[in-house]
Design an enzyme around this catalytic site. Structure first.
Site, PDB file in Angstrom:
ATOM      1  N   LYS A 284       0.761  -1.391  -0.132  1.00 15.83           N
ATOM      2  CA  LYS A 284       0.088  -0.238   0.081  1.00 15.83           C
ATOM      3  C   LYS A 284       0.517   1.363   0.083  1.00 15.83           C
ATOM      4  CE  LYS A 284      -4.278  -1.753   2.726  1.00 15.83           C
ATOM      5  NZ  LYS A 284      -4.794  -1.025   1.508  1.00 15.83           N
ATOM      6  N   ARG A 358     -10.722 -11.296   1.572  1.00 15.00           N
ATOM      7  CA  ARG A 358     -11.310 -12.016   0.648  1.00 15.00           C
ATOM      8  C   ARG A 358     -11.171 -13.320   0.403  1.00 15.00           C
ATOM      9  NH1 ARG A 358     -11.671  -8.382  -4.503  1.00 15.00           N
ATOM     10  NH2 ARG A 358     -10.799  -7.434  -2.871  1.00 15.00           N
TER      11      ARG A 358
HETATM   12  N1  BES Z   1      -8.055  -3.671   4.123  1.00 12.19           N
HETATM   13  C1  BES Z   1      -8.518  -2.715   2.318  1.00 12.19           C
HETATM   14  C2  BES Z   1      -9.171  -2.487   2.681  1.00 12.19           C
HETATM   15  C3  BES Z   1      -9.384  -0.669   3.320  1.00 12.19           C
HETATM   16  C4  BES Z   1      -8.723   0.562   2.600  1.00 12.19           C
HETATM   17  C5  BES Z   1     -10.021  -0.713   4.503  1.00 12.19           C
HETATM   18  C6  BES Z   1      -9.170   1.426   3.660  1.00 12.19           C
HETATM   19  C7  BES Z   1     -10.681   0.479   5.450  1.00 12.19           C
HETATM   20  C8  BES Z   1      -9.438   1.690   4.426  1.00 12.19           C
HETATM   21  C9  BES Z   1      -8.739  -4.048   2.428  1.00 12.19           C
HETATM   22  O1  BES Z   1      -7.701  -5.618   1.997  1.00 12.19           O
HETATM   23  C10 BES Z   1      -7.696  -3.754   0.139  1.00 12.19           C
HETATM   24  O2  BES Z   1      -6.755  -3.713   0.649  1.00 12.19           O
HETATM   25  N2  BES Z   1      -8.771  -3.821  -0.258  1.00 12.19           N
HETATM   26  C11 BES Z   1      -7.976  -2.871  -1.864  1.00 12.19           C
HETATM   27  C12 BES Z   1      -8.574  -4.168  -2.580  1.00 12.19           C
HETATM   28  C13 BES Z   1      -7.937  -3.627  -3.875  1.00 12.19           C
HETATM   29  C14 BES Z   1      -6.674  -4.521  -3.786  1.00 12.19           C
HETATM   30  C15 BES Z   1      -9.112  -4.710  -4.750  1.00 12.19           C
HETATM   31  C16 BES Z   1      -8.795  -1.828  -1.608  1.00 12.19           C
HETATM   32  O3  BES Z   1      -9.607  -1.098  -1.227  1.00 12.19           O
HETATM   33  O4  BES Z   1      -7.881  -1.467  -2.629  1.00 12.19           O
HETATM   34 MN    MN Z   2      -5.965  -5.235   1.844  1.00 11.61          MN
END
Ligand code: BES
Ligand code: MN
Ligand code: ZN
Length: 504
Positions: A284, A358
């Site tokens: 991230k 997921r």
């Molecule tokens: N934990 C994150 C989602 C999230 C984002 C929770 C902001 C709380 C606040 C999740 O694991 C994630 O990283 N999702 C990605 C999915 C993508 C890679 C398809 C996202 O939302 O960017």
């Molecule tokens: Mn994630």
């Protein structure tokens, strides 16, 4: 700890640091002037007080007939919806914190009228007042040593030790019974918030299992914890894959509450327990990455909900399933393009290691359905940033393969104040998570990010027809709100309890 008591003593005889006098906006002209006069308080205050829900004004009662030195005029708005009472009691808590009072009296002499206006029972209103006030009093202090404060010569922390609810004699019994319920729910939400607020270095997968165990001991339900080897042996390929880049082993915890008599249903609750989500190798951006300590908020809500269900003695069996790990980019981490085999046997192409929630939920859903055959299964997860884009920070996304069930969850959201809004899981979206090499791909490209995540989960239900997925990425954690209300919100506990109580 705040002790909550119910009293029918007259306001003139009660002693404490603060008296809360609530008024509905429409009764302000008629009632407030009279009440203030009765107690010998200055009516001038009414010029500055409109009585909107959550409005408050402190007046000092020197020279009046009261033994309590300060009065908080509290607005109830229309006093016609539970939300009015939620907002108002929250405001009381904020004022109590601000004024550093140790004890307060909340004048609820009109509680039967409030119940009548909202169409609820007196007990339900009392429970909500207690729960909301305790919720509002929350602050996360356990990581402060207090050393800096002492140096500056600040006085010791004061917290509300006693909350007295004043009702008329006829309401004492019902109100007293409801207080316990309010405390149970408030405690469960506090537990969830504490867990979310603990950072990654102080809460790993083992700690989640320990927290679940402690909660089970308190509430009297059964707990089972699977450790790394068992998780591998079971073939939970999703949880194992996400854990690969971490120094901390994963856990899979099952909390099982069975009511004393034959359960009216079996409900499975699955909570995402990613103790810190760095994104893994698909790292991230560093901006706000620290907030990813909240990525176990689904697990926290499930632990809280099972605890409350058990202590409230709800008539259904409620089983919590908590897959837990952090998502780290260590040398052994899974890499983009990997293909893994999940618990169900379904293979997944991991296009993006940041779509990790997921993967662990896939295993937990399949396990719960295969081993427990629940009548209904609900998962809660901080699953997608896209859900925040769609619905913002106060509403959760709801996804379900069952219209009636979705409707009941929507209603529970309206009643509990933890609102959800439904998004579709139509087959048009299946296209987006097709994989060339495996059964399914773990991401769906640019559009419909929350929906493709839900569609992914749906693959692991083995035909189960009563499933809901609640994406709490927005409401689980608040980065705004000043230093006191920042952080974990405990979102989901109230919603689930409300849903379970209204089970049909
Ligand atoms: N934990 C994150 C989602 C999230 C984002 C929770 C902001 C709380 C606040 C999740 O694991 C994630 O990283 N999702 C990605 C999915 C993508 C890679 C398809 C996202 O939302 O960017
Ligand atoms: Mn994630
Ligand atoms: Zn995540």
């Amino acid at each position: 700890m705040t002790k909550v008591t119910v009293t029918k003593s007259s306001l003139k005889n009660l002693k404490s640091n603060l008296l809360v006098m609530p008024f509905a906006a429409k009764d302000l002209k008629k009632d407030a002037a009279k009440t203030l006069e009765t107690f010998g308080l200055d009516k001038g205050a009414l010029k500055d007080f409109k009585g909107k829900a959550g409005d408050s004004l402190v007046v000092y009662s020197g020279g009046s007939k009261l033994k309590i030195p300060r009065v908080l005029l509290l607005g109830l708005g229309d006093a016609a919806e539970m939300d009015d009472f939620r907002k108002s009691s929250y405001a009381v808590a904020q004022q109590a914190k601000c004024l550093r009072v140790q004890s307060l009296v909340f004048d609820c002499s009109s509680i039967t009228a409030w119940a009548h206006n909202t169409g609820e029972t007196t007990g339900a209103v009392a429970e909500l007042l207690v729960d909301s006030m305790l919720y509002g009093l929350y602050s996360f202090e356990r990581l402060k040593s207090g050393k800096l404060e002492k140096k500056k010569g600040k006085e010791e922390k004061v917290q509300l030790g006693e909350l007295k609810i004043r009702v008329n004699a006829g309401s004492v019994k019902e109100t007293s019974e409801a207080v316990r319920g309010g405390e149970i729910i408030a405690d469960a939400r506090k537990l969830a918030r504490d867990l979310v607020n603990l950072p990654g270095n102080l809460l790993n997968a083992d700690d989640i299992a320990d927290a679940a165990r402690k909660s089970a001991e308190k509430s009297g339900c059964k707990v089972t914890v699977f450790h790394k080897e068992e998780i591998e042996e079971l073939g939970m390929g999703g949880l194992v894959a996400v854990n690969k880049g971490s120094r901390n082993p994963p856990t899979f915890t099952i909390l099982d509450y069975e009511p004393a008599s034959e359960p009216v249903a079996t409900v499975a609750l699955v909570g995402k327990g990613v103790t810190f989500d760095s994104g893994g190798i698909s790292l991230k951006p560093s901006n706000a990455m620290e907030e990813m300590k909240c990525d176990m908020a689904g697990a926290a809500a499930v632990i809280g909900a099972v605890e409350a269900a058990s202590l409230l003695g709800l008539p259904m069996r409620v089983i919590g399933f908590i897959p837990a790990t952090d998502n780290m980019p260590g040398g052994a981490a899974q890499t983009p393009g990997d293909v893994i085999t999940t618990y169900s046997g379904i293979t997944v192409e991991v296009g993006n290691t940041d779509a990790e929630g997921r993967l662990i939920l896939a295993d937990a859903l399949a396990y719960a359905i295969q081993h427990y055959k629940p009548d209904a299964i609900i998962d809660l997860a901080t699953l997608t940033g896209a859900c925040i884009v769609a619905l913002g920070y106060s509403v959760a996304g709801l996804f379900s393969n069952n219209d009636r069930f979705a409707g009941r969850i929507y209603e529970a959201g309206r009643r509990s104040g933890e609102k959800v809004w439904r998004m579709p899981v139509w087959e048009e979206y299946d296209e987006l998570i097709k994989s060339e090499v495996a059964d399914v791909h773990n991401t769906g490209g640019k559009g419909a990010g929350s929906i493709t995540a839900a569609k992914f989960l749906e693959k692991f239900l083995d035909g189960h027809k009563t499933w809901a997925h609640i994406d709490i990425a927005g409401p689980a954690f608040s980065s705004k709100g000043g230093n006191k209300n920042q952080g974990g919100t405990g979102f989901g506990v109230r919603l689930l309890i409300d849903l379970l109580r209204a089970w049909e």
